[in-house]
Design an enzyme around this catalytic site. Structure first.
Site, mmCIF file in Angstrom:
data_model
loop_
_atom_site.group_PDB
_atom_site.id
_atom_site.type_symbol
_atom_site.label_atom_id
_atom_site.label_comp_id
_atom_site.label_asym_id
_atom_site.label_seq_id
_atom_site.Cartn_x
_atom_site.Cartn_y
_atom_site.Cartn_z
ATOM 1 N N PHE A 127 0.856 -1.186 0.000
ATOM 2 C CA PHE A 127 0.000 0.000 0.000
ATOM 3 C C PHE A 127 0.891 1.234 0.000
ATOM 4 C CE2 PHE A 127 -2.388 3.488 1.805
ATOM 5 C CZ PHE A 127 -3.556 3.440 1.068
ATOM 6 N N ASP A 185 9.264 2.768 1.263
ATOM 7 C CA ASP A 185 8.122 3.488 1.824
ATOM 8 C C ASP A 185 8.129 3.280 3.335
ATOM 9 O OD1 ASP A 185 5.609 4.184 2.813
ATOM 10 O OD2 ASP A 185 4.549 3.534 1.021
ATOM 11 N N LYS A 229 2.769 10.110 8.362
ATOM 12 C CA LYS A 229 2.159 9.599 9.593
ATOM 13 C C LYS A 229 2.792 10.161 10.866
ATOM 14 C CE LYS A 229 -0.127 5.464 7.799
ATOM 15 N NZ LYS A 229 -1.502 5.869 8.118
#
Length: 387
Positions: free
Chosen positions: A122, A207, A236
């Protein structure tokens, strides 16, 4: 009737206050937060140092655009590249934006447009990051994706080797696939990837949107692997709840992302930089990061003890304070039961409970969470005879 698009299956709870590892709803019910806004509030809710930094910044200046020097960008970049040697930083507002920047940079620098990603990965929900995501459910209904992406099984080096060709420019991966089920990459796999990147002159994008900023016990998760990425992406936990993202690339890319090659109106604004600087300054500390590893080990041990009592648990996996509990049946009702008992957790697929508590939680709070999980599991699996 809500005037919001129904893009989220929202719970009716309306949180009013947060302090540390706890949230409080409109009825002042207390919840232990083991989701942290999905790995965002790594220092808990309303950390006093971050609150103070934002309050001071709000009273002075918010935004001037990236046409002018913002010293806090330079200061934060200096902190970030301590853990990513020979690095340059581009600031944006989210993980999706960071991954878009990484894809653009890698394409422009390599001059090649075939990238390899992994099934169950993702990377975001804009067209570039969505195309990099190896999950068909993310693609459905949007027509043709950005071309050039091939998806191979994670931890399968042979499958990866078979897809490399003369047009391949980069590999993009997560060290731990968060949304894909908290799937941990193994070091043999990573060693093979690094060797392939060297042999075929491929760029490596890691990532770190969910795994970065101390979540696994090092500043970046790749630091615990043989990987040597050319580019990493962050978001995040970077601003502890304030929207901010970053792409870090090696200095060799400076001429590729030169003036006008990319931009972000709000990226790196004063408020975001104030929140992120305080966050990174506290987390990027060896003593703090070691405590994350120790607390993670304590949590894993407690959960593994539960496997004896609850054979419905098939596997406990993850690293640091990024934990997946895989069960042999769907977890949706368990999530609701845990919430009713005052514990907030997430999911990572139909059968996996995901725990992402604040990194500065106490051992007492870990014990409290374990107690709630045991109580909920006992009711769900034993008392209610669910199998």
């Amino acid at each position: 009737m809500s005037n919001l698009f129904p893009t989220y299956n929202k719970k009716t709870i309306n949180f009013q206050n947060g302090k540390g590892t706890y949230l409080y709803d409109a009825e002042n019910k207390k919840y232990l937060d083991f989701l942290s806004g999905i790995a965002v509030c790594n220092l808990g809710h309303c950390h006093p140092k971050i609150v103070d930094a934002l309050q001071k910044q709000v009273e002075s200046i918010w935004h001037v655009s990236n046409l002018f020097t913002i010293h806090k960008q330079e200061e934060l970049a200096d902190l970030l590249v301590k853990s990513f040697n020979d690095g340059l930083v581009f600031f944006c507002n989210s993980g999706t934006e960071a991954n878009e920047a990484a894809i653009k940079l890698a394409r422009k620098h390599s001059g090649k447009f075939h990238f390899i990603s992994f099934k169950q990965s993702f990377h975001g929900r804009t067209f570039g990051s969505m195309a990099a995501t190896g999950q068909s459910k993310i693609h459905e209904g949007y027509g043709e994706m950005l071309s050039g992406f091939t998806y191979v099984p994670y931890n399968d080096l042979n499958a990866l080797m078979d897809e490399i060709n003369e047009n391949t420019g980069a590999i993009i991966l997560e060290v731990i696939q968060g949304e894909g089920g908290v799937i941990v990459g193994n070091n043999d796999f990573f060693e093979g990837i690094q060797a392939l990147c060297k042999k075929h002159e491929l760029l490596l994008i890691v990532d770190e949107v969910q795994t970065g900023v101390g979540r696994t016990g090092t500043m970046f998760a790749y630091e615990q692997t043989p990987l040597n990425p050319d580019i990493i992406t962050l978001a995040k936990g970077l601003g502890n709840g304030f929207p901010v993202g970053a792409m870090i690339g090696k200095k060799k890319f400076a001429t590729t992302f030169s003036t006008g090659a990319h931009g972000s109106t709000f990226g790196g604004n004063y408020l975001a930089m104030s929140a992120a600087f305080e966050t990174i300054n506290m987390i990027n500390d060896l003593t703090f990061l070691e405590s994350v590893k120790e607390k993670g080990e304590y949590l894993f041990n407690k959960l593994n003890e539960m496997k004896i009592e609850f054979p419905q648990i098939t596997e406990i996996r993850g690293k640091g304070l990024m934990v997946g509990i895989e069960l042999n049946n769907p977890v949706e009702k368990l999530v609701e039961l845990l919430l009713d008992n005052g514990l907030i957790v997430g999911t990572a697929g139909a059968n996996v409970l995901r725990l992402l508590p604040p990194l500065n939680l106490s051992y007492k709070e870990i014990d409290e969470a374990i107690s709630i999980i045991k109580k909920a599991f006992s009711f769900y699996f034993l008392d209610s005879k669910v199998h």
